[in-house]
Structures are given as structure tokens and as C-alpha cells.
Design an enzyme around this catalytic site. Structure first.
Site, PDB file in Angstrom:
ATOM      1  N   SER A  48     106.925  14.660 -81.617  1.00  0.00           N
ATOM      2  CA  SER A  48     106.276  13.511 -82.404  1.00  0.00           C
ATOM      3  C   SER A  48     105.951  13.838 -83.797  1.00  0.00           C
ATOM      4  O   SER A  48     105.612  12.949 -84.487  1.00  0.00           O
ATOM      5  CB  SER A  48     105.179  13.124 -81.610  1.00  0.00           C
ATOM      6  OG  SER A  48     105.510  12.226 -80.700  1.00  0.00           O
ATOM      7  N   LYS A  59      96.912  10.561 -88.469  1.00  0.00           N
ATOM      8  CA  LYS A  59      97.467   9.702 -87.352  1.00  0.00           C
ATOM      9  C   LYS A  59      96.152   9.490 -86.459  1.00  0.00           C
ATOM     10  O   LYS A  59      95.183  10.378 -86.260  1.00  0.00           O
ATOM     11  CB  LYS A  59      98.538  10.661 -86.461  1.00  0.00           C
ATOM     12  CG  LYS A  59      98.856  10.168 -85.362  1.00  0.00           C
ATOM     13  CD  LYS A  59      99.644  10.892 -84.402  1.00  0.00           C
ATOM     14  CE  LYS A  59     100.405  10.591 -83.247  1.00  0.00           C
ATOM     15  NZ  LYS A  59     101.125  11.462 -82.488  1.00  0.00           N
ATOM     16  N   SER A  85     106.186   9.997 -81.958  1.00  0.00           N
ATOM     17  CA  SER A  85     105.099   8.978 -81.961  1.00  0.00           C
ATOM     18  C   SER A  85     104.306   8.959 -83.420  1.00  0.00           C
ATOM     19  O   SER A  85     103.679   7.940 -83.629  1.00  0.00           O
ATOM     20  CB  SER A  85     104.042   9.448 -80.807  1.00  0.00           C
ATOM     21  OG  SER A  85     103.523  10.723 -81.034  1.00  0.00           O
TER      22      SER A  85
END
Ligand code: GLN
Length: 487
Positions: free
Chosen positions: A176, A77, A152
């Protein structure tokens, strides 16, 4: 196909010499080339570095090195800093920023032989539940390209679901990691607050942020967590005690395990297909010999209110540093204040601005006691709910989300609807306890449903054991989406 192997299978075959790390890395890079134009999970593919790292892993393998992740490619990420490689946190305000250091969790994975394939898309500064708040692109759900992958960490979840990586890293502040795992039909764990160093994780809400792992199985997540976990002198909130061997904990046995089902998580508004799938999963635990009972977490309904005071308050403080002076692009205007203002005005997207305003308000003189301090007190009550529950049970099972993947654009103009996507994942974050998500079925549209498994603080081992035992007798996690390959 090499990209069909789980992380654990690939690792064992690499060691047995069935193929090389270079073969495996090339297979994933080819897969990314073929399907990422449709999915858009990656903001950056670090092909050259990946191929070099694969060759280095092959040299180590040839010498009999048995580092736990030798030759395993991963998607990362883009809120985790990588020295020499751009890191954006999904924000235009960090466009072109190249960090001088690497996050501790990544350092540990790389030392263990893992290979980074690239940086994955995220909602800006990890604020969101769909990746639609990314300053760069929207990631699509591999099960239905018209729908969101969750967020996210939507890029990481979609990358694993679409077989563009055998495992990935995400971060979880209020859901997330677990929510996108649920929406993309992959496995994931958010460890206890303090289990994994946050050094090099671009901060959103520092009292909540944790790095988590995605895999096709929870056993794969255990392998990743085992490498990342542990004390780091660079993060004073990382706990000093050594983590147990998570892979050893996976016995497949849940006989006598006390499983709590909190009545507050089966509420009006939850999609019937989700309730059905989660109830069936709970039945499965009973069939495996677990002792299932109903419990209560009475302050659950305050989770969303508490989270949306504390997280924006911390975000407003953390994001003050992005002023165009030290990182990222700077607006070309005269004067210090105008330069700050225009840089921030242009660099931050609408959701980030909303959070900064909410947080600044909650912390301002005269409102602090009424909002921030009160929220902290209710947070304590939420934590006590879990402490009380874990005197009676070993794990808690809930739906991971109230709904399956929604359509792109469906909730973007309605922040409250978007915030409600995390209603079941917020309270474990506020309590700091570990929680995993495993696929447990599909809805009538063929979209995955996630089961959340919550454990007591620092008992990731039991959470992983429970989820792994479930995956040994079910096949939901083995299903995969069909995506047309571009030539
Ligand atoms: N969706 C939640 C939010 O927008 C949680 C995000 C996260 O865990 N990073 O804040």
C-alpha cells in the site's frame, strides 16, 4: 513556485531564511484548494492547525533551532491517529471518531518540526489497491483523472504527485505504499517490519503493517524515515537497536553493489512497457558499476495465496473491536447483538466484510491447520528465499507492479484482478524486509512505471543508497503531471 521544491530543498531554504514556514504552508494550502477538488486526495484539510504549527516553526527557526523537519508540511494517511483530529481509516464505522492520542511516528515528525496539512484518503482499513474501497470518496490519479492512484495509500501518493505536499506518510501491509507510489510516479519506502513503531496505526494485519514515507525523491523519504524510525516502548515489535543515519548513507555510489534480478518477477501478464522500463533501469545500475546477476526467489508464486490467508485472518481479529460501543456511530436498535450486527452491517463496506469472512473461515476450528497454519509455514519459505538471496546480493530489483494505473471502476467488481495489482509487493511484506519504489519510466499512455528495490531486513540504508544513486543520474522522478487548477 514554493510547491515545486523537494522536501530537502525546502528544508535547506527555510533554514537559510529564503522564505518562512508560513509562506510554504500557505503555498501548499493554496495548491490543495486549487487542485484537490479534481484529485480528492484529502479527507480533511487541517488548515487552522497547519497555520498555527507553521508560526510555531518560524519561531523555532528564528531561534536557530535545527530540528530536521522544521517547517515542512506533510500529508498524513487517515489510518494514523491524531489526537483531537478526526481519524476514519477510510471507514464509515469510524465516522466522527476523534482519537485521544497521536501515533508515535507522527509525534516524532511533529517534534522534529513537521506540519500536518491534513488527512489523506485510503481504502477502508487499508484494504485495497485503488482507494475505491474508501467509504468516503475515490481519489483520482494526477496523471489521468479517469484512473486510480493505487492504494491503499492512494491519497498520500496522489497528494505528493500533484504537488499538494512535499512528502507524506502511508502504511503498507502488502504494497500500500509502494504500489500507489508506482502508479502516481513518486518515490516511497516501506521499512523493515519493526523499524517504525506501529503505535497509533489502526491495525489491519498486525504481523505485516508498517508505516512508510512518500516523497518526490528517495532522499526525501530518507529524511522522513530517519525521524520516524527507532524503538518505541509502546510497540513491542519495534526493534531496540538505533537506526543508522539514512541521509549519511546516500553516497551516490553503487560501484560493486551486488544487484539481484529475480526471474520469477518477469512473468506472463506483466505489461511490456513495464518490463522495458524496469530492464532499462537495471541496465542503468550496471552502467553505474553495479554487479547485476539473475537470482531466484522460488516461492514467489505462493505470495498471493499466503497473503490472502494471513492478512484477512489478522484483520478479522483486529476488526472485532469495531462494534459501535467504543468507537464511531452506533445503530439505534434494541439489544446488544442486534446493535452489533446492524452497526457492523452498515459501517463496513463490501471489501472489509469479504476479508472478515475469509479470515474468520481461515481461523475457524477444523480449518485453522489447513489454512492459517499452512500459510504461516509457506510464509517461512518465502522469508528463507530472501535470506538465501541476500547471501549473494545486496539489493533486489523488480517491477513494483505488473501494470500501470488502471481505470476507475475497471477492477472493482473483480477482487482477484484487484489483488493481483500487488503481486510484486506482497512477498517482501511477508518476509518483513524493506522495499522502496522509484519512478523508472512511462508507458505509451504517459503513465508512470515504478521500480521496486528490496533489501535485507533492517538494511534500509542500502535500499535508499541504491535508489538515490539511480535518481542522481535519471530524471523520471522530476516529471510532473499537469492538472487544471480550479479558481
Ligand atoms: N492491496 C493489498 C490489500 O488489499 C495491500 C494493502 C495494504 O498494503 N494495506 O490487502
Amino acid at each position: 513556485m514554493l510547491t515545486d521544491l523537494t522536501l530537502t530543498e525546502a528544508r535547506d531554504r527555510l533554514r537559510a531564511g529564503a522564505f518562512t514556514a508560513l509562506d510554504l504552508t500557505r503555498a501548499y494550502l493554496d495548491r490543495i484548494r486549487a487542485v484537490d477538488p479534481q484529485v480528492r486526495a484529502f479527507l480533511l484539510v487541517t488548515e487552522e492547525q497547519a497555520l498555527e504549527a507553521a508560526q510555531a516553526a518560524d519561531r523555532r527557526l528564528a531561534q536557530g533551532d535545527d530540528a530536521p523537519l522544521l517547517g515542512i508540511p506533510l500529508a498524513i494517511k487517515d489510518v494514523l491517529t491524531t489526537a483531537g483530529i478526526p481519524t476514519t481509516a477510510g471507514s464509515r464505522i469510524l465516522e466522527g471518531f476523534v482519537p485521544p492520542y497521536t501515533a508515535t511516528a507522527l509525534e516524532r515528525l511533529f517534534a522534529a518540526g513537521a506540519i500536518m496539512l491534513g488527512k489523506t484518503n485510503t481504502d477502508e482499513f487499508a484494504m485495497g489497491s485503488s482507494t475505491e474501497n474508501s467509504g468516503y470518496c475515490v481519489t483520482r490519479n494526477p496523471w489521468d483523472l479517469g484512473r486510480v492512484p493505487g492504494g491503499s495509500s492512494g491519497g498520500s501518493a496522489a497528494a505528493v504527485a500533484a504537488r499538494m505536499a512535499p512528502g507524506a506518510l502511508g502504511t503498507d501491509t502488502g504494497g500500500s505504499v509502494r504500489q500507489p507510489a508506482a502508479l502516481c510516479g513518486v518515490s516511497a519506502i516501506k521499512p523493515s517490519y519493526g523499524r517504525v513503531s506501529r503505535y497509533g496505526l489502526i491495525a489491519f494485519a498486525s504481523s505485516l503493517d508498517q508505516i512508510g514515507a512518500f516523497g518526490r525523491t528517495l532522499a526525501d523519504c530518507a529524511a522522513l524515515l530517519g525521524v520516524m524510525a527507532g524503538h518505541d516502548p509502546k510497540d513491542s515489535t519495534s526493534v531496540p537497536d538505533a537506526p543508522p543515519d539514512y541521509t549519511q548513507a546516500l553516497t551516490g555510489d553503487v560501484h560493486g553493489l551486488r544487484v539481484g534480478v529475480p526471474r520469477e518477477f518477469f512473468i506472463d501478464g506483466i505489461e511490456p512497457d513495464i518490463e522495458r522500463a524496469v530492464r532499462a533501469a537495471i541496465e542503468q545500475f550496471a552502467a553505474l558499476g553495479a554487479d547485476v546477476r539473475e537470482i531466484s526467489l522460488p516461492h514467489t508464486r505462493y505470495g498471493i495465496h499466503v497473503y490472502y490467508l494471513i492478512a484477512p485472518a489478522e484483520a478479522s481479529a483486529n476488526l472485532a473491536r469495531f462494534d459501535g460501543v467504543r468507537y464511531g456511530p452506533r445503530a439505534r436498535v434494541e439489544g446488544m447483538w442486534p446493535a452489533y450486527k446492524v452497526t457492523r452491517g452498515q459501517g463496513f463496506g463490501p471489501e472489509v466484510k469479504r476479508r472478515i469472512m475469509l479470515g474468520t473461515y481461515a481461523l475457524s476450528a477444523g480449518y485453522y491447520d489447513a489454512y492459517y497454519l499452512k500459510a504461516q509455514k509457506v510464509r517461512t519459505l518465502i522469508r528463507q528465499d530472501f535470506e538465501q538471496a541476500f547471501r549473494e546480493v545486496d539489493v533486489i530489483l523488480t517491477p513494483a507492479t505488473p501494470g500501470t494505473a488502471f481505470r476507475i471502476g475497471e477492477k472493482i467488481d473483480d477482487p482477484l484482478q484487484m489483488y493481483l495489482a500487488d503481486i510484486f509487493t506482497l512477498t517482501p511484506s511477508l518476509a518483513g524486509v524493506p522495499a522502496a519504489c522509484v519512478p523508472c519510466g512511462f508507458d505509451a499512455n504517459g503513465l508512470p512505471v515504478g521500480l521496486q528495490i528490496i533489501g535485507p531486513a533492517f538494511d534500509e540504508a542500502t535500499v535508499l543508497r541504491a535508489g538515490d544513486a539511480y535518481q542522481r543520474v535519471t530524471g523520471w522522478h522530476t516529471r510532473r503531471p499537469q492538472i487544471a487548477e480550479s479558481s
